[in-house]
Scaffold this motif. Sequence first.
Motif, PDB file in Angstrom:
ATOM      1  N   TYR A 144     -55.035   9.153  23.142  1.00 24.06           N
ATOM      2  CA  TYR A 144     -54.861   8.870  24.552  1.00 24.06           C
ATOM      3  C   TYR A 144     -54.474  10.090  25.366  1.00 24.06           C
ATOM      4  O   TYR A 144     -54.768  10.183  26.531  1.00 24.06           O
ATOM      5  CB  TYR A 144     -53.787   7.796  24.727  1.00 24.06           C
ATOM      6  N   GLY A 145     -53.789  10.999  24.766  1.00 21.78           N
ATOM      7  CA  GLY A 145     -53.351  12.169  25.526  1.00 21.78           C
ATOM      8  C   GLY A 145     -54.143  13.376  25.122  1.00 21.78           C
ATOM      9  O   GLY A 145     -54.321  13.619  23.927  1.00 21.78           O
ATOM     10  N   TYR A 146     -54.620  14.120  26.083  1.00 23.85           N
ATOM     11  CA  TYR A 146     -55.369  15.263  25.651  1.00 23.85           C
ATOM     12  C   TYR A 146     -54.696  16.584  25.982  1.00 23.85           C
ATOM     13  O   TYR A 146     -53.759  16.644  26.769  1.00 23.85           O
ATOM     14  CB  TYR A 146     -56.819  15.261  26.132  1.00 23.85           C
ATOM     15  N   THR A 147     -55.172  17.619  25.313  1.00 25.13           N
ATOM     16  CA  THR A 147     -54.620  18.959  25.437  1.00 25.13           C
ATOM     17  C   THR A 147     -55.501  19.760  26.377  1.00 25.13           C
ATOM     18  O   THR A 147     -56.708  19.863  26.180  1.00 25.13           O
ATOM     19  CB  THR A 147     -54.564  19.661  24.068  1.00 25.13           C
ATOM     20  N   PHE A 148     -54.850  20.328  27.396  1.00 23.31           N
ATOM     21  CA  PHE A 148     -55.568  21.135  28.371  1.00 23.31           C
ATOM     22  C   PHE A 148     -55.547  22.606  27.989  1.00 23.31           C
ATOM     23  O   PHE A 148     -54.587  23.100  27.392  1.00 23.31           O
ATOM     24  CB  PHE A 148     -54.912  20.998  29.752  1.00 23.31           C
ATOM     25  N   GLY A 149     -56.601  23.307  28.398  1.00 23.28           N
ATOM     26  CA  GLY A 149     -56.585  24.756  28.360  1.00 23.28           C
ATOM     27  C   GLY A 149     -55.863  25.293  29.589  1.00 23.28           C
ATOM     28  O   GLY A 149     -55.442  24.521  30.456  1.00 23.28           O
ATOM     29  N   SER A 150     -55.722  26.602  29.651  1.00 25.53           N
ATOM     30  CA  SER A 150     -55.012  27.222  30.779  1.00 25.53           C
ATOM     31  C   SER A 150     -55.863  27.329  32.031  1.00 25.53           C
ATOM     32  O   SER A 150     -55.351  27.679  33.090  1.00 25.53           O
ATOM     33  CB  SER A 150     -54.514  28.608  30.385  1.00 25.53           C
ATOM     34  N   GLY A 151     -57.154  27.043  31.900  1.00 24.54           N
ATOM     35  CA  GLY A 151     -58.001  27.015  33.077  1.00 24.54           C
ATOM     36  C   GLY A 151     -58.708  28.337  33.355  1.00 24.54           C
ATOM     37  O   GLY A 151     -58.286  29.406  32.891  1.00 24.54           O
ATOM     38  N   THR A 152     -59.790  28.237  34.103  1.00 31.75           N
ATOM     39  CA  THR A 152     -60.491  29.407  34.640  1.00 31.75           C
ATOM     40  C   THR A 152     -60.378  29.342  36.151  1.00 31.75           C
ATOM     41  O   THR A 152     -60.780  28.350  36.766  1.00 31.75           O
ATOM     42  CB  THR A 152     -61.977  29.420  34.249  1.00 31.75           C
ATOM     43  N   ARG A 153     -59.812  30.397  36.720  1.00 28.73           N
ATOM     44  CA  ARG A 153     -59.673  30.456  38.181  1.00 28.73           C
ATOM     45  C   ARG A 153     -60.928  31.099  38.733  1.00 28.73           C
ATOM     46  O   ARG A 153     -61.176  32.289  38.506  1.00 28.73           O
ATOM     47  CB  ARG A 153     -58.429  31.257  38.554  1.00 28.73           C
ATOM     48  N   LEU A 154     -61.738  30.315  39.436  1.00 28.88           N
ATOM     49  CA  LEU A 154     -62.997  30.805  39.996  1.00 28.88           C
ATOM     50  C   LEU A 154     -62.836  31.042  41.493  1.00 28.88           C
ATOM     51  O   LEU A 154     -62.394  30.145  42.223  1.00 28.88           O
ATOM     52  CB  LEU A 154     -64.117  29.788  39.761  1.00 28.88           C
ATOM     53  N   THR A 155     -63.182  32.237  41.920  1.00 31.41           N
ATOM     54  CA  THR A 155     -63.160  32.580  43.337  1.00 31.41           C
ATOM     55  C   THR A 155     -64.563  32.991  43.744  1.00 31.41           C
ATOM     56  O   THR A 155     -65.134  33.927  43.171  1.00 31.41           O
ATOM     57  CB  THR A 155     -62.177  33.719  43.625  1.00 31.41           C
ATOM     58  N   VAL A 156     -65.119  32.287  44.706  1.00 36.83           N
ATOM     59  CA  VAL A 156     -66.449  32.614  45.227  1.00 36.83           C
ATOM     60  C   VAL A 156     -66.258  33.220  46.612  1.00 36.83           C
ATOM     61  O   VAL A 156     -65.641  32.603  47.496  1.00 36.83           O
ATOM     62  CB  VAL A 156     -67.343  31.365  45.299  1.00 36.83           C
ATOM     63  N   VAL A 157     -66.762  34.441  46.772  1.00 35.36           N
ATOM     64  CA  VAL A 157     -66.556  35.162  48.052  1.00 35.36           C
ATOM     65  C   VAL A 157     -67.882  35.391  48.772  1.00 35.36           C
ATOM     66  O   VAL A 157     -68.946  35.290  48.171  1.00 35.36           O
ATOM     67  CB  VAL A 157     -65.828  36.498  47.827  1.00 35.36           C
TER      68      VAL A 157
END
Lengths: 112, 113
Positions: free
Chosen positions: B100-113
């Motif tokens: 039921y509970g999942y493990t998240f990654g730290s994420g990818t911060r995407l910036t589009v300019v």
Amino acid sequence: QKEVEQDPGPLSVPEGAIVSLNCTYSNSAFQYFMWYRQYSRKGPELLMYTYSSGNKEDGRFTAQVDKSSKYISLFIRDSQPSDSATYLCAMRPNNAGNMLTFGGGTRLMVKP
Amino acid sequence: EAGVTQFPSHSVIEKGQTVTLRCDPISGHDNLYWYRRVMGKEIKFLLHFVKESKQDESGMPNNRFLAERTGGTYSTLKVQPAELEDSGVYFCASSPLEGYGYTFGSGTRLTVV
């Protein structure tokens, strides 16, 4: 209207205080309720998980679900500076796979 | 046990370019999810894989987003062409088939300019 509402804070408390974090929701189909803690630049980390109504305790953390009021709470006893983070509530119905609906998160600051 | 790994951790691209995000789930986790948080908004579901099959892609915003999961292991999320509103943090998470509970990654911060 958002499905899950959560006060963004920030909530600032002194060390040792009892912290109360809350979410309200509109979808009566939600059956599974979770609290995640997220430190800056990190992913959410599962803290507590509750099915349907009732209370659940784990160390300094207590989760409460009141389905009649569509209201869930997370209590933190003897708060520590290391508890400073953003707290996210998340929930899902019984039959919607594993897709979670998140609140916007409450930023908590515990000051020494 | 290694956690969920995402890379790159941060990506800055120009509007119109293509970006591919990668997620390596915890070994043995059949469920893999992509979520996204754009500025000022809550984390939103994008899609769910069970092994290599797309179980639910109802959260994918449009056909500029393409997700794949090769052999039921790692997953990629491609944005082509990127638009300004695609900026945000993209999270991947994984869980066992029964869980039921999942493990998240730290994420990818995407910036589009």
